[in-house]
Design a protein around this motif. Sequence first.
Motif, PDB file in Angstrom:
ATOM      1  N   ASP A  72       0.815  -1.215   0.000  1.00  0.00           N
ATOM      2  CA  ASP A  72       0.000   0.000   0.000  1.00  0.00           C
ATOM      3  C   ASP A  72       0.851   1.269   0.000  1.00  0.00           C
ATOM      4  OD1 ASP A  72      -2.426  -1.327  -0.106  1.00  0.00           O
ATOM      5  OD2 ASP A  72      -2.587  -1.467   2.077  1.00  0.00           O
ATOM      6  N   SER A  73       2.093   1.181   0.461  1.00  0.00           N
ATOM      7  CA  SER A  73       2.975   2.351   0.399  1.00  0.00           C
ATOM      8  C   SER A  73       3.834   2.347  -0.865  1.00  0.00           C
ATOM      9  CB  SER A  73       3.855   2.447   1.652  1.00  0.00           C
ATOM     10  OG  SER A  73       4.685   1.320   1.748  1.00  0.00           O
ATOM     11  N   ILE A  74       4.079   1.179  -1.438  1.00  0.00           N
ATOM     12  CA  ILE A  74       4.906   1.073  -2.642  1.00  0.00           C
ATOM     13  C   ILE A  74       4.107   1.403  -3.900  1.00  0.00           C
ATOM     14  CG2 ILE A  74       6.203  -0.535  -4.101  1.00  0.00           C
ATOM     15  CD1 ILE A  74       6.985  -2.001  -1.480  1.00  0.00           C
ATOM     16  N   ALA A  75       2.893   0.892  -4.014  1.00  0.00           N
ATOM     17  CA  ALA A  75       2.091   1.063  -5.233  1.00  0.00           C
ATOM     18  C   ALA A  75       1.912   2.531  -5.632  1.00  0.00           C
ATOM     19  CB  ALA A  75       0.752   0.353  -5.100  1.00  0.00           C
ATOM     20  N   PRO A  76       1.600   3.436  -4.714  1.00  0.00           N
ATOM     21  CA  PRO A  76       1.456   4.839  -5.125  1.00  0.00           C
ATOM     22  C   PRO A  76       2.755   5.438  -5.687  1.00  0.00           C
ATOM     23  CG  PRO A  76       0.433   4.504  -2.992  1.00  0.00           C
ATOM     24  CD  PRO A  76       1.189   3.247  -3.313  1.00  0.00           C
ATOM     25  N   GLN A  77       3.888   5.015  -5.155  1.00  0.00           N
ATOM     26  CA  GLN A  77       5.181   5.492  -5.678  1.00  0.00           C
ATOM     27  C   GLN A  77       5.364   5.033  -7.122  1.00  0.00           C
ATOM     28  OE1 GLN A  77       8.346   4.123  -3.127  1.00  0.00           O
ATOM     29  NE2 GLN A  77       7.287   4.782  -1.285  1.00  0.00           N
ATOM     30  N   VAL A  78       5.001   3.797  -7.381  1.00  0.00           N
ATOM     31  CA  VAL A  78       5.131   3.255  -8.740  1.00  0.00           C
ATOM     32  C   VAL A  78       4.148   3.949  -9.669  1.00  0.00           C
ATOM     33  CG1 VAL A  78       4.898   1.173 -10.155  1.00  0.00           C
ATOM     34  CG2 VAL A  78       6.028   1.044  -7.932  1.00  0.00           C
ATOM     35  N   ARG A  79       2.923   4.150  -9.200  1.00  0.00           N
ATOM     36  CA  ARG A  79       1.915   4.839 -10.017  1.00  0.00           C
ATOM     37  C   ARG A  79       2.336   6.267 -10.380  1.00  0.00           C
ATOM     38  NH1 ARG A  79      -2.976   3.824 -11.075  1.00  0.00           N
ATOM     39  NH2 ARG A  79      -4.031   1.911 -10.547  1.00  0.00           N
ATOM     40  N   ALA A  80       3.204   6.865  -9.571  1.00  0.00           N
ATOM     41  CA  ALA A  80       3.645   8.239  -9.814  1.00  0.00           C
ATOM     42  C   ALA A  80       4.741   8.341 -10.881  1.00  0.00           C
ATOM     43  CB  ALA A  80       4.140   8.862  -8.505  1.00  0.00           C
ATOM     44  N   GLN A  81       5.270   7.220 -11.348  1.00  0.00           N
ATOM     45  CA  GLN A  81       6.318   7.259 -12.362  1.00  0.00           C
ATOM     46  C   GLN A  81       5.759   7.828 -13.662  1.00  0.00           C
ATOM     47  OE1 GLN A  81       8.797   3.755 -12.720  1.00  0.00           O
ATOM     48  NE2 GLN A  81       8.337   3.190 -10.605  1.00  0.00           N
ATOM     49  N   LYS A  82       6.629   8.488 -14.421  1.00  0.00           N
ATOM     50  CA  LYS A  82       6.166   9.260 -15.582  1.00  0.00           C
ATOM     51  C   LYS A  82       5.443   8.440 -16.649  1.00  0.00           C
ATOM     52  CE  LYS A  82      10.292   9.181 -18.420  1.00  0.00           C
ATOM     53  NZ  LYS A  82      11.023   9.918 -19.391  1.00  0.00           N
ATOM     54  N   ASP A  83       5.836   7.216 -16.899  1.00  0.00           N
ATOM     55  CA  ASP A  83       5.211   6.428 -17.961  1.00  0.00           C
ATOM     56  C   ASP A  83       4.046   5.567 -17.486  1.00  0.00           C
ATOM     57  OD1 ASP A  83       6.905   7.468 -19.848  1.00  0.00           O
ATOM     58  OD2 ASP A  83       8.347   5.819 -19.716  1.00  0.00           O
ATOM     59  N   PHE A  84       3.680   5.680 -16.212  1.00  0.00           N
ATOM     60  CA  PHE A  84       2.625   4.814 -15.693  1.00  0.00           C
ATOM     61  C   PHE A  84       1.300   5.045 -16.407  1.00  0.00           C
ATOM     62  CE2 PHE A  84      -0.662   3.125 -13.015  1.00  0.00           C
ATOM     63  CZ  PHE A  84      -0.132   1.900 -12.636  1.00  0.00           C
ATOM     64  N   ALA A  85       1.049   6.233 -16.903  1.00  0.00           N
ATOM     65  CA  ALA A  85      -0.214   6.541 -17.581  1.00  0.00           C
ATOM     66  C   ALA A  85      -0.456   5.632 -18.785  1.00  0.00           C
ATOM     67  CB  ALA A  85      -0.238   8.001 -18.018  1.00  0.00           C
ATOM     68  N   HIS A  86       0.598   5.041 -19.316  1.00  0.00           N
ATOM     69  CA  HIS A  86       0.485   4.163 -20.484  1.00  0.00           C
ATOM     70  C   HIS A  86       0.283   2.702 -20.088  1.00  0.00           C
ATOM     71  CE1 HIS A  86       1.564   7.527 -22.999  1.00  0.00           C
ATOM     72  NE2 HIS A  86       2.642   7.724 -22.266  1.00  0.00           N
ATOM     73  N   ALA A  87       0.198   2.436 -18.790  1.00  0.00           N
ATOM     74  CA  ALA A  87       0.030   1.069 -18.290  1.00  0.00           C
ATOM     75  C   ALA A  87      -1.434   0.790 -17.975  1.00  0.00           C
ATOM     76  CB  ALA A  87       0.877   0.864 -17.033  1.00  0.00           C
TER      77      ALA A  87
END
Length: 146
Positions: free
Chosen positions: A27-42
């Motif tokens: 729950d603390s890691i997932a938001p960090q990953v979602r904030a990465q610049k290319d996540f919108a394409h996932a």
Amino acid sequence: MKTARRRAREFALQALYQWRLTGYDMDSIAPQVRAQKDFAHADGALFEALAHGVAREAQALEAILQPHLDRPASALSPVEHCILLIGAFELAHHPEIPYRVVINEAVELAKTFGGTEGHKYVNGVLDKLASRLRAVEVAAPRGSRS
């Protein structure tokens, strides 16, 4: 060009790798990953299903993988271990994804992020697991699968 689902698997692998090495809660890691610049394409829904599902069920997934491993899971490279967990989760919980796609996606992750020969190991383990978890699908003639 990478599909949204492939990107989701890559991001899930990153999250799970961090989870395995740090012990932090997903729950603390997932938001960090979602904030990465290319996540919108996932594919965000697939990312969430994989990251949280594998973290939640890691012990059960390791138990179904272990008979197909030639060493304890703790002796695997952390990257390949996480890839195997993702593949096992998809084989067990996503029957709508053909087993060959699950294995191919895991092999591609291993080629990109794993060791030199890691993709061969991942392929062999998941192929054996698919034969057990999806015996009917694996045994069906190729043209009759949907």
